[in-house]
Each structure stands twice: as C-alpha cells, then as structure tokens.
Design a protein around this motif. Structure first.
Motif, mmCIF file in Angstrom:
data_model
loop_
_atom_site.group_PDB
_atom_site.id
_atom_site.type_symbol
_atom_site.label_atom_id
_atom_site.label_comp_id
_atom_site.label_asym_id
_atom_site.label_seq_id
_atom_site.Cartn_x
_atom_site.Cartn_y
_atom_site.Cartn_z
ATOM 1 N N HIS A 160 1.338 5.079 -1.894
ATOM 2 C CA HIS A 160 0.715 6.126 -2.720
ATOM 3 C C HIS A 160 1.759 6.901 -3.516
ATOM 4 O O HIS A 160 2.878 7.127 -3.050
ATOM 5 C CB HIS A 160 -0.050 7.106 -1.838
ATOM 6 N N HIS B 91 0.868 -1.189 0.000
ATOM 7 C CA HIS B 91 0.000 0.000 0.000
ATOM 8 C C HIS B 91 0.900 1.232 0.000
ATOM 9 O O HIS B 91 1.314 1.716 1.046
ATOM 10 C CB HIS B 91 -0.882 -0.063 1.264
ATOM 11 N N HIS C 159 2.938 7.887 1.915
ATOM 12 C CA HIS C 159 2.586 8.995 1.024
ATOM 13 C C HIS C 159 3.855 9.727 0.573
ATOM 14 O O HIS C 159 3.788 10.785 -0.033
ATOM 15 C CB HIS C 159 1.624 9.959 1.712
ATOM 16 N N HIS D 66 -5.636 6.878 -4.342
ATOM 17 C CA HIS D 66 -7.014 7.144 -3.905
ATOM 18 C C HIS D 66 -7.915 7.427 -5.095
ATOM 19 O O HIS D 66 -7.585 8.285 -5.922
ATOM 20 C CB HIS D 66 -7.050 8.387 -3.017
ATOM 21 N N GLU E 215 -7.411 2.644 -4.068
ATOM 22 C CA GLU E 215 -7.989 2.628 -2.729
ATOM 23 C C GLU E 215 -9.312 3.380 -2.755
ATOM 24 O O GLU E 215 -9.353 4.547 -3.151
ATOM 25 C CB GLU E 215 -7.025 3.271 -1.725
ATOM 26 N N ASP F 207 1.327 2.215 3.831
ATOM 27 C CA ASP F 207 0.405 3.310 3.485
ATOM 28 C C ASP F 207 1.218 4.598 3.295
ATOM 29 O O ASP F 207 0.785 5.683 3.677
ATOM 30 C CB ASP F 207 -0.655 3.476 4.583
HETATM 31 ZN ZN LIG Z 1 -3.822 4.733 1.615
#
Ligand SMILES: [Zn+2]
Ligand SMILES: [Zn+2]
Length: 238
Positions: A11, A9, A217, A42, A73, A215
């Motif tokens: 981004h 995961h 970023h 996203h 996501e 997750d």
């Molecule tokens: Zn995420």
C-alpha cells in the motif's frame, strides 16, 4: 518453493491508512532485492483517484531488476461475490489485478461486521453455514473480475471466532478450481499469516498460482518476511 523476492500487496499513501509514497515503496523494494512489486491501494465503489494512481505508477523511475505492477484492493460485499469496486475497474485493461479481500463478512444482503457474525455463530451448524457462505462468496468474486488476486484468504475467520479447521477439503478444492479457472492469484500474506500451511499445500497441489505478499502499509516492511517462510516450509513438509 515460491520465491520470496517478490511482494504482491504493498500500500501507498493513496490508501488513507498507509504512510509511504509509491516512490518510497519502489526504492525499498529495490534495496531489498525484490524482483516483482505490486502497488495496490484500498478502493470503494465511490473511489475516484484510480486513474491518477495508475498515471503516477506509470511515471515512476523503476530501477533495473525490478518489475512494478498495479492493483486495487476491494472487499467482498455480499454472498454473491459483489465487490466494493468503482465502475469499470473489474475489466479495466490498464489495471494489473483486483485484490479480493475479506475485510467484512459477505452476508446475504451485504457486508456484516465480524463481531456481529461472531455473536451469531451459536451452533456448529451456523458456523458451518458461515464458512460455506464465505467460500461461496470468494469463489463467485473471482468470476467478477478479469484478473483477480485473493488477498489474505481466510483472515476473517479468527475475527468471527473460527479457525481454518472449519474449512473443509471440499472448500479448498472449490477455491483452487475457481482460481485456476479464472487465473486468480492467491497470496500467502505476511501481515495476517494466512492461509494456513494445509491450505497452501492443497491449493498448490491443485494447481493454483500462489504469490507472497507483505500487505505493507509502510515502506520499511516492503519485501520483509518473517512468518511466510514458516508457512511455506510447513506446507512443503506436509
Ligand atoms: Zn491490503
Ligand atoms: Zn486487506
């Protein structure tokens, strides 16, 4: 024990809240010895750039030893498990996984902000009903996509004033059974430090396929775990 040399995961700048390019994430993953990297961004129903993102991922130069996969996501919209997903993506053969996310509370008629839900949970009965609704929506969402992945399972609970103590063994069994039946992966998520060791243990014992994720970023965070190892260890020690 689940290998930490993966990140399911991550981004990129296709997400408006992330800063690194796809190529920067790939370079960071390779430099840290990550073997499996899932690039996800996203989406909402209205998102139109997914074909461009998949094309950009297909055009990446990937170093030896690294496998790059894709995903999007999407948040669970309501209690029926509907997802905030552009048309066609639920069954898109070229898309790796749809990440199923609890960014808002899945109310009967649509998403509710965590603050509104928190203020409504004035009795133990209401709290129980809310967890039932959340789990039911999560289970239903898994059936709505060909290849799902539960992103940060239960991250919304602290936001609505609850903890995973409100999740029963029956809830965990229902999620595990749906995940196994649909081939849905379940993340142990670094950013949100969830789900709990108890849930990880129950889900794993029931045969669910768990993966680790940051997750991230920002590419500086790709493949870097400080909280997940403790969750996995505590789950094993239970
Ligand atoms: Zn995420
Ligand atoms: Zn998320």
């Amino acid at each position: 024990m689940i290998s930490l040399a993966q990140d399911h995961h991550v981004h990129s700048s296709f997400s408006d809240d992330a800063v690194s390019t796809l190529a920067e994430n790939v370079a960071a993953a390779s430099a840290r010895g990550v073997a499996v990297l899932r690039l996800v961004d996203h989406v909402r129903v209205s998102t139109t750039w997914v074909p461009q993102m998949l094309e950009a991922v297909a055009g990446l130069t990937v170093p030896d030893g690294l496998s790059v996969e894709t995903g999007v996501e999407a948040k669970i919209l309501d209690a029926s498990g509907a997802l905030d997903l552009p048309p066609g993506l639920a069954t898109h053969p070229g898309l790796g996984r749809v990440l199923i996310a609890d960014h808002q509370f899945p109310g009967p008629d649509g998403p509710l902000s965590p603050r509104v839900v928190r203020e409504s949970l004035t009795t133990p009965e209401r709290a129980r009903d809310a967890v039932d609704t959340l789990v039911g929506a999560t289970v239903a969402a898994m059936s709505r996509v060909d290849r799902g992945q539960l992103a940060h399972l239960f991250s919304i609970l602290p936001k609505i004033g609850l903890t995973e103590d409100a999740v029963t063994d029956e809830h965990l069994a229902a999620i595990a059974s749906a995940a196994v039946g649909t081939g849905t992966l379940i993340e142990v998520n670094e950013k949100w430090a969830c789900p709990s060791p108890r849930a990880v243990r129950a889900l794993a014992d029931a045969g669910a396929h768990l993966v680790v994720s940051t997750d991230s970023h920002d590419s500086a965070d790709v493949g870097v775990y400080s909280r997940v190892p403790g969750i996995l260890q505590a789950a094993q020690d239970r």
